[in-house]
Design an enzyme around this catalytic site. Structure first.
Site, PDB file in Angstrom:
ATOM      1  N   CYS A 139       0.800  -1.229   0.000  1.00  0.00           N
ATOM      2  CA  CYS A 139       0.000   0.000   0.000  1.00  0.00           C
ATOM      3  C   CYS A 139       0.827   1.269   0.000  1.00  0.00           C
ATOM      4  CB  CYS A 139      -0.933   0.031   1.213  1.00  0.00           C
ATOM      5  SG  CYS A 139      -0.109   0.423   2.768  1.00  0.00           S
ATOM      6  N   PHE A 180       0.409   3.120 -19.443  1.00  0.00           N
ATOM      7  CA  PHE A 180       0.389   2.021 -20.401  1.00  0.00           C
ATOM      8  C   PHE A 180       1.536   2.129 -21.402  1.00  0.00           C
ATOM      9  CE2 PHE A 180      -4.102   2.554 -19.121  1.00  0.00           C
ATOM     10  CZ  PHE A 180      -4.326   1.288 -18.569  1.00  0.00           C
ATOM     11  N   VAL A 181       2.730   2.477 -20.897  1.00  0.00           N
ATOM     12  CA  VAL A 181       3.896   2.635 -21.775  1.00  0.00           C
ATOM     13  C   VAL A 181       4.453   1.240 -22.063  1.00  0.00           C
ATOM     14  CG1 VAL A 181       6.129   3.757 -22.091  1.00  0.00           C
ATOM     15  CG2 VAL A 181       4.365   4.852 -20.687  1.00  0.00           C
ATOM     16  N   ARG A 182       3.971   0.649 -23.130  1.00  0.00           N
ATOM     17  CA  ARG A 182       4.399  -0.703 -23.494  1.00  0.00           C
ATOM     18  C   ARG A 182       3.929  -1.003 -24.913  1.00  0.00           C
ATOM     19  NH1 ARG A 182       0.272  -2.251 -19.110  1.00  0.00           N
ATOM     20  NH2 ARG A 182      -1.598  -2.879 -20.261  1.00  0.00           N
ATOM     21  N   GLN A 183       4.659  -1.917 -25.536  1.00  0.00           N
ATOM     22  CA  GLN A 183       4.305  -2.416 -26.873  1.00  0.00           C
ATOM     23  C   GLN A 183       4.144  -1.293 -27.900  1.00  0.00           C
ATOM     24  OE1 GLN A 183       0.804  -4.723 -25.862  1.00  0.00           O
ATOM     25  NE2 GLN A 183       2.016  -6.547 -25.424  1.00  0.00           N
ATOM     26  N   GLY A 184       5.024  -0.289 -27.805  1.00  0.00           N
ATOM     27  CA  GLY A 184       5.049   0.761 -28.809  1.00  0.00           C
ATOM     28  C   GLY A 184       3.923   1.764 -28.744  1.00  0.00           C
ATOM     29  N   ARG A 185       3.237   1.857 -27.590  1.00  0.00           N
ATOM     30  CA  ARG A 185       2.159   2.834 -27.463  1.00  0.00           C
ATOM     31  C   ARG A 185       2.068   3.296 -26.017  1.00  0.00           C
ATOM     32  NH1 ARG A 185      -2.929  -0.713 -29.123  1.00  0.00           N
ATOM     33  NH2 ARG A 185      -1.429  -1.297 -30.723  1.00  0.00           N
TER      34      ARG A 185
END
Length: 292
Positions: free
Chosen positions: A127, A269-274
C-alpha cells in the site's frame, strides 16, 4: 556509488512444479522481504532524541538510500544539508534486527515536531505510505516548482524506456517478483535504477540515491515505474522535482489530478510501442532537442 548493481536480495527455495499431471521437485528463487525500521536522531547537541519514525517491508539493499528518500518525500527534510548521516543502528540487541534498523541523524538546526505528527508512519510493500489524503496537503509540504520550459522529449524516446529498464533489472530476472523505478535523462539514458518488493520503496531508493549524490532537483529527468501510477508515486516524484512520470500500467484518477496540479507530464500504459498521455502533453515534441 553504483547506480545499477542490485544487492543479492533473494532466497533459494525447494518447490514442487506442476506441469499437466506431472509433479517434480526443483529449486526456485524468490525475492527477499524483511522489515526495515527507520529511526530518527534530532535536536541540539547534548539534547538529542532518538525515535522510531517508520517501519517498511522492503527488499534488503540500498537501505540508506531508502531512508534518505523516505525522509525527503515525507517532508522530514528538504535537502541534503539537513541530513548529518545514516547508518545501521549499532545498539540493536536481537539477531533479526541486525541490518534491519537504520538511524538517520539530522542536522542540529532541523526542527522535528514529533508531537504534531498524527501517528507513526507505517508502510507496506502493497500500500505504500498511508495518511496522505489530499493534494493540498502535498502542496503544503514545500514541493519544488516543476520547470515550465521543458524538458522537451521526442515521443519516440518513451517507447524505448521499458526495454532499457527491464534489461537492467537483474533481480527481476532472477525472481520475477520485484517492482522497479528507473531514472532516465530526457534523451533516454539510464541514470539510476532500483528494485524492491514495494513500488514506493523502489522510488524512495532512487530519490534517496539522487539526494545523497546531490542531484536534486531532478528537473531534467524522466521517471519510469513498473506497474501502475498511484497518487503517492506522483507526490514523491514531485518532491524530487521530476517533471515526467511514465508508468507501464494505468494511473489512478487522483494521480492524474495531482500531476495536473503539479504541472507534471504523466503517461500510462507505456508498453508495446504505445502509451497514453494524461496531462503535460506539451513536453512531447517530435524531433525536438531537449532543454530545461
Amino acid at each position: 556509488m553504483e547506480n545499477f548493481l542490485p544487492p543479492t536480495s533473494y532466497d533459494y527455495l525447494t518447490v514442487h512444479k506442476v506441469s499437466g499431471a506431472e509433479l517434480t521437485e526443483a529449486s526456485d528463487v524468490v525475492a527477499a522481504e524483511e522489515p526495515l525500521e527507520i529511526r530518527l536522531g534530532f535536536g541540539p547537541s547534548g539534547q538529542r532524541e532518538h525515535r522510531t519514525l517508520a517501519i517498511t517491508m522492503r527488499t534488503p539493499g540500498h537501505d540508506m538510500e531508502l531512508a534518505a528518500g523516505f525522509l525527503l518525500t515525507e517532508g522530514i527534510i528538504h535537502g541534503r544539508e539537513q541530513l548529518a548521516g545514516i547508518r545501521y543502528c549499532p545498539d540493536v540487541t536481537k539477531e533479526e534486527e541486525k541490518e534491519n534498523v537504520v538511524r538517520a541523524e539530522l542536522a542540529e538546526d532541523v526542527d522535528v515536531a514529533m508531537p504534531r505528527l498524527e501517528r507513526h508512519f507505517y508502510t507496506s510493500s502493497s500500500c505504500g505510505v498511508c495518511g496522505k489524503t489530499s493534494i493540498d496537503a502535498v502542496h503544503a509540504s514545500a514541493c519544488p516548482v516543476l520547470p515550465t520550459n521543458g524538458p522537451y522529449l521526442d515521443p519516440a524516446v518513451l517507447h524505448e524506456l521499458p526495454a532499457r529498464q527491464r534489461a537492467a533489472q537483474a533481480l527481476f530476472e532472477q525472481t520475477g517478483g520485484l517492482h522497479a523505478a528507473a531514472l532516465f535523462s530526457a534523451q533516454g539514458e539510464l541514470r539510476l535504477l532500483r528494485e524492491d518488493v514495494g513500488r514506493h520503496n523502489a522510488l524512495d531508493k532512487v530519490i534517496g540515491a539522487a539526494l545523497l549524490q546531490e542531484w536534486l532537483p531532478l528537473h531534467d529527468s524522466v521517471l519510469l515505474v513498473s506497474g501502475r501510477a498511484s497518487f503517492e508515486l506522483v507526490q514523491k516524484a514531485a518532491v524530487a522535482g521530476i517533471p515526467v512520470l511514465a508508468a507501464v500500467g494505468a494511473p489512478s484518477s487522483l494521480a492524474v489530478q495531482a500531476a495536473k496540479d503539479f504541472g507534471m507530464t504523466l503517461c500510462g500504459f507505456v508498453r508495446q510501442g504505445r502509451y497514453n498521455v494524461y496531462c503535460g502533453e506539451w513536453r512531447l515534441r517530435p524531433n525536438q532537442p531537449s532543454r530545461v
